[in-house]
Design an enzyme around this catalytic site. Structure first.
Site, PDB file in Angstrom:
ATOM      1  N   HIS A  99     -65.733 -75.591  37.703  1.00  8.00           N
ATOM      2  CA  HIS A  99     -67.043 -75.306  38.294  1.00  8.00           C
ATOM      3  C   HIS A  99     -68.000 -74.892  37.169  1.00  8.00           C
ATOM      4  O   HIS A  99     -67.604 -74.200  36.240  1.00  8.00           O
ATOM      5  CB  HIS A  99     -66.922 -74.208  39.347  1.00  8.00           C
ATOM      6  CG  HIS A  99     -68.166 -74.085  40.174  1.00  8.00           C
ATOM      7  ND1 HIS A  99     -69.295 -73.460  39.700  1.00  8.00           N
ATOM      8  CD2 HIS A  99     -68.471 -74.553  41.408  1.00  8.00           C
ATOM      9  CE1 HIS A  99     -70.240 -73.553  40.630  1.00  8.00           C
ATOM     10  NE2 HIS A  99     -69.773 -74.213  41.669  1.00  8.00           N
ATOM     11  N   GLU A 170     -71.475 -82.254  40.700  1.00 12.22           N
ATOM     12  CA  GLU A 170     -72.397 -81.162  41.034  1.00 12.22           C
ATOM     13  C   GLU A 170     -73.417 -81.015  39.910  1.00 12.22           C
ATOM     14  O   GLU A 170     -73.137 -80.346  38.903  1.00 12.22           O
ATOM     15  CB  GLU A 170     -71.637 -79.838  41.156  1.00 12.22           C
ATOM     16  CG  GLU A 170     -70.627 -79.775  42.272  1.00 12.22           C
ATOM     17  CD  GLU A 170     -70.432 -78.340  42.752  1.00 12.22           C
ATOM     18  OE1 GLU A 170     -70.764 -78.061  43.903  1.00 12.22           O
ATOM     19  OE2 GLU A 170     -69.982 -77.503  41.954  1.00 12.22           O
TER      20      GLU A 170
HETATM   21  P1  PGA Z   1     -74.599 -74.449  46.630  1.00 13.33           P
HETATM   22  O1  PGA Z   1     -73.305 -74.303  45.677  1.00 13.33           O
HETATM   23  O2  PGA Z   1     -74.217 -75.310  47.784  1.00 13.33           O
HETATM   24  O3  PGA Z   1     -74.937 -73.041  47.016  1.00 13.33           O
HETATM   25  O4  PGA Z   1     -75.656 -75.095  45.784  1.00 13.33           O
HETATM   26  C1  PGA Z   1     -72.453 -75.389  45.467  1.00 13.33           C
HETATM   27  C2  PGA Z   1     -71.399 -75.017  44.445  1.00 13.33           C
HETATM   28  O5  PGA Z   1     -71.721 -74.307  43.489  1.00 13.33           O
HETATM   29  O6  PGA Z   1     -70.222 -75.409  44.567  1.00 13.33           O
END
Ligand code: PGA
Length: 251
Positions: A99, A170
């Protein structure tokens, strides 16, 4: 056979035990209905101390348990770390690794993240590997280069892997900001990633997820993109009603 649509609730360090418990206990029937045809894979990722008690609550429900990180080592003098094997013992079927918050705050490298994936696979825990570019990298048209660099050590480690992995795209600039890529951008990047992964890991069963400011308003558009097989949801997974709406919107 059609793959189930995947929904990962990344609760981060935001869900105290009582809130996590009531998320499940107050909504047992609704949670069961969310996946009554078993076409969805719903994975809740609480903090480490709550994995086992939350697993107990999930007992009769068609939901899975995931952790938010693990060590790249199998065992040893690593104070404060949790091994993949321990996560398996705690009842985890999945674990988020790489992450962006861990990459930046804990200075995790692509090589360490690849080693974590190997540990998880050995422990029979499915890795959910996050990748993503910063806004600066996006603005200088480096997105695909950055994503490929993040994936390279992982591809080396997993060449022989015939099991399942999830890759969560992401964009760092989309996490917790309310911003998301345009439908066109996301379609282009996800098609690129799926092709790249199929080419580099032809034996692996890979599902691509999207994460970053997912909410009830943008879910439909994101899930209409054929290359995307699910969502990694942060903020919007903390409230049951929001989460329920997102999961219910899936095809
Ligand atoms: P968010 O976070 O949906 O609050 O943007 C996603 C993540 O960090 O996995």
């Amino acid at each position: 056979m059609k793959k189930p649509m995947v929904f990962v609730a990344n609760w981060k360090m935001n869900m105290p035990f009582k809130s996590g418990l009531s998320f499940i206990q107050d909504n047992v029937d609704l949670l069961a209905q969310l996946n009554d045809n078993h076409h969805k894979k719903i994975i809740l990722c609480p903090s480490f101390p709550f994995l086992m008690p939350i697993k107990k609550e999930l007992n009769q429900l068609p939901l899975f348990l995931g952790a938010q990180n693990c060590s790249e080592h199998a065992e040893g003098p690593f104070t404060g770390q949790v091994s993949a094997h321990m996560l398996a013992e705690a009842g985890c079927n999945y674990c988020i690794i790489g992450h962006s918050e861990c990459r930046s705050m804990l200075k995790e490298t692509n090589e360490q993240i690849a080693a974590k994936a190997t540990q998880l696979i050995k422990a029979k825990v499915i890795p959910i590997i996050c990748i993503g570019e910063t806004l600066e990298q996006k603005m200088s048209q480096k997105t695909t280069e950055v994503l490929c660099n993040q994936l390279t050590p992982l591809i080396k480690e997993l060449k022989q892997h015939t099991g399942t992995i999830y890759i969560a795209y992401e964009p760092i600039w989309a996490i917790g900001t309310g911003k998301t890529p345009s439908g066109y951008e996301l379609e282009e990047i996800s098609a690129f990633l799926v092709n790249f992964l199929n080419q580099e890991l032809p034996n692996t069963n890979t599902t691509l997820l999207y994460g970053g400011s997912v909410n009830e308003a943008n879910t439909q558009e994101i899930l209409n993109i054929p290359a995307i097989g699910g969502l990694l949801i942060g903020g919007a997974s903390l409230d049951f009603k929001n989460f329920q709406k997102i999961v219910s919107l899936s095809r």
